[in-house]
Design a protein around this motif. Structure first.
Motif, PDB file in Angstrom:
ATOM      1  N   PHE A 121      37.591   0.200 120.859  1.00 20.50           N
ATOM      2  CA  PHE A 121      37.937   0.807 119.576  1.00 20.50           C
ATOM      3  C   PHE A 121      37.763   2.320 119.699  1.00 20.50           C
ATOM      4  CE2 PHE A 121      36.750   2.650 115.488  1.00 20.50           C
ATOM      5  CZ  PHE A 121      37.822   2.254 114.701  1.00 20.50           C
ATOM      6  N   THR A 134      38.855  -9.665 113.713  1.00 19.03           N
ATOM      7  CA  THR A 134      38.365  -8.713 114.709  1.00 19.03           C
ATOM      8  C   THR A 134      36.873  -8.489 114.535  1.00 19.03           C
ATOM      9  OG1 THR A 134      40.503  -7.563 114.694  1.00 19.03           O
ATOM     10  CG2 THR A 134      38.649  -6.404 115.696  1.00 19.03           C
ATOM     11  N   SER A 137      36.330  -7.440 110.576  1.00 14.55           N
ATOM     12  CA  SER A 137      37.419  -6.899 109.765  1.00 14.55           C
ATOM     13  C   SER A 137      37.641  -7.738 108.510  1.00 14.55           C
ATOM     14  CB  SER A 137      38.706  -6.836 110.588  1.00 14.55           C
ATOM     15  OG  SER A 137      39.085  -8.137 111.019  1.00 14.55           O
ATOM     16  N   SER A 162      40.211   4.716 115.112  1.00 12.06           N
ATOM     17  CA  SER A 162      40.595   4.042 116.340  1.00 12.06           C
ATOM     18  C   SER A 162      40.949   5.068 117.399  1.00 12.06           C
ATOM     19  CB  SER A 162      41.787   3.125 116.078  1.00 12.06           C
ATOM     20  OG  SER A 162      42.174   2.467 117.244  1.00 12.06           O
ATOM     21  N   VAL A 168      35.274   3.080 111.337  1.00 13.29           N
ATOM     22  CA  VAL A 168      33.947   2.545 111.600  1.00 13.29           C
ATOM     23  C   VAL A 168      32.934   3.670 111.441  1.00 13.29           C
ATOM     24  CG1 VAL A 168      32.455   1.558 113.375  1.00 13.29           C
ATOM     25  CG2 VAL A 168      34.805   0.769 113.181  1.00 13.29           C
ATOM     26  N   GLN A 203      35.841  -3.790 120.612  1.00  9.33           N
ATOM     27  CA  GLN A 203      36.413  -4.717 119.644  1.00  9.33           C
ATOM     28  C   GLN A 203      36.908  -5.962 120.373  1.00  9.33           C
ATOM     29  OE1 GLN A 203      39.553  -2.580 117.673  1.00  9.33           O
ATOM     30  NE2 GLN A 203      40.823  -2.423 119.508  1.00  9.33           N
ATOM     31  N   TYR A 252      33.884  -5.911 115.702  1.00 12.25           N
ATOM     32  CA  TYR A 252      33.584  -4.597 116.263  1.00 12.25           C
ATOM     33  C   TYR A 252      32.117  -4.586 116.686  1.00 12.25           C
ATOM     34  CZ  TYR A 252      37.817  -3.456 113.654  1.00 12.25           C
ATOM     35  OH  TYR A 252      39.094  -3.455 113.156  1.00 12.25           O
TER      36      TYR A 252
END
Length: 299
Positions: A188, A160, A155, A237, A222, A173, A162
């Protein structure tokens, strides 16, 4: 599904992976020519490094030196100012399969996924690790119990990580602690727990997504390369599909956001991921299209 114009950026490769936008250029690897490549401003492609044990994830240290995963000997290599490659870290003690994709944090710490089992040899599925590589080359397991940890992103605030689980039907995550270690895993985006099923074929058959490469955008979504469904997906999310780009009839195995405004989605495509077939042909390429929300985070 968005109907967008798709352009070929680079072609005539075996199996492209790891597209990264760095210093106003696109970099990517080609597995079976063992090359790390840069696309020049005139569209030509320059090989900037050769990794005999097969390159995968790319990243850069704070001082600008490039890191590249060497898959089959399970190492991370570092490119010095003179262009030579040297060993940055040997992570073989933490890998049960090939080392794979990688993301490098702003401070130079790197996170590397590993297969967990001999995929190309037809072995049963086993869970794999994410390995933390420190700037000094020391390493440790940062997370375990992941189903083929693959594409990863960090992030924008650096808190964070992922992780795509290719055979796990989910994107996970983790909180990143101040020392780079990881906290507890959470979803996530999850599309159903596949349990301990040992058959890769059955795991894929039960999956809604097979997320390979990954990149983040500025709205916290993402993008993943959904490799068996021939599409790039933008996930929110919880797993909401926010956007989709089809690459059919080709499979897609990695994605990256970049370009001058961060809105170019680069896509590594090939007919399949079969090692014997891909190493014997030149049917892979890197494609691009334009999306609405620009890149954020790392890589």
């Amino acid at each position: 599904m968005s109907d967008r114009e798709i352009t070929q950026v680079a072609g005539n490769f075996t199996y492209t992976e790891g597209p990264r936008w760095h210093d106003d250029h696109l970099y990517f690897v080609d597995f079976y020519t063992y090359s790390v490549n840069r696309v020049e401003n005139d569209g030509s492609v320059t090989t900037v490094a050769t990794v005999p044990n097969q390159p995968s994830g790319l990243g850069w240290l704070p001082d600008g030196r490039m890191l590249v995963v060497s898959m089959k000997d399970r190492k991370v290599l570092r490119q010095e100012a003179d262009g030579s490659l040297v060993e940055h870290a040997d992570i073989s003690a933490h890998c049960n399969g090939h080392a794979n994709d990688m993301v490098v944090a702003e401070n130079g710490q790197a996170y590397v996924g590993e297969f967990g089992f001999d995929l190309m040899g037809g072995a049963d599925h086993e869970f794999g690790n994410v390995v933390l590589v420190n700037v000094d080359g020391s390493s440790q397991v940062a997370a375990s119990g992941l189903s083929f940890p693959n594409g990863m992103s960090i992030s924008p605030d650096g808190t964070t990580l992922y992780v795509n689980e290719l055979f796990g039907n989910r994107v996970s995550q983790f909180p990143i602690h101040d020392d780079g270690t990881l906290g507890e895993r959470s979803d996530f985006a999850s599309f159903g727990d596949l349990g301990d099923e040992p058959s890769v074929e059955k795991r894929l058959g039960a999956s809604s997504i097979a997320p390979d490469g990954q990149t983040l955008d500025a709205e916290g979504a993402v993008w993943v390369a959904d490799c068996v469904n021939q599409r790039a997906l933008r996930l929110g999310s919880g797993g909401t599909i926010l956007d989709e780009v089809s690459t059919a009839p080709l499979g897609i195995f990695a994605v990256g956001l970049g370009g001058s405004d961060g809105r170019t989605l680069f896509m590594s495509v090939a007919p399949d991921f079969d090692e014997a077939k891909r190493s014997a042909a030149r049917e892979a390429s890197v494609l691009s299209t334009t999306v609405d929300v620009p890149h954020a985070g790392r890589p």
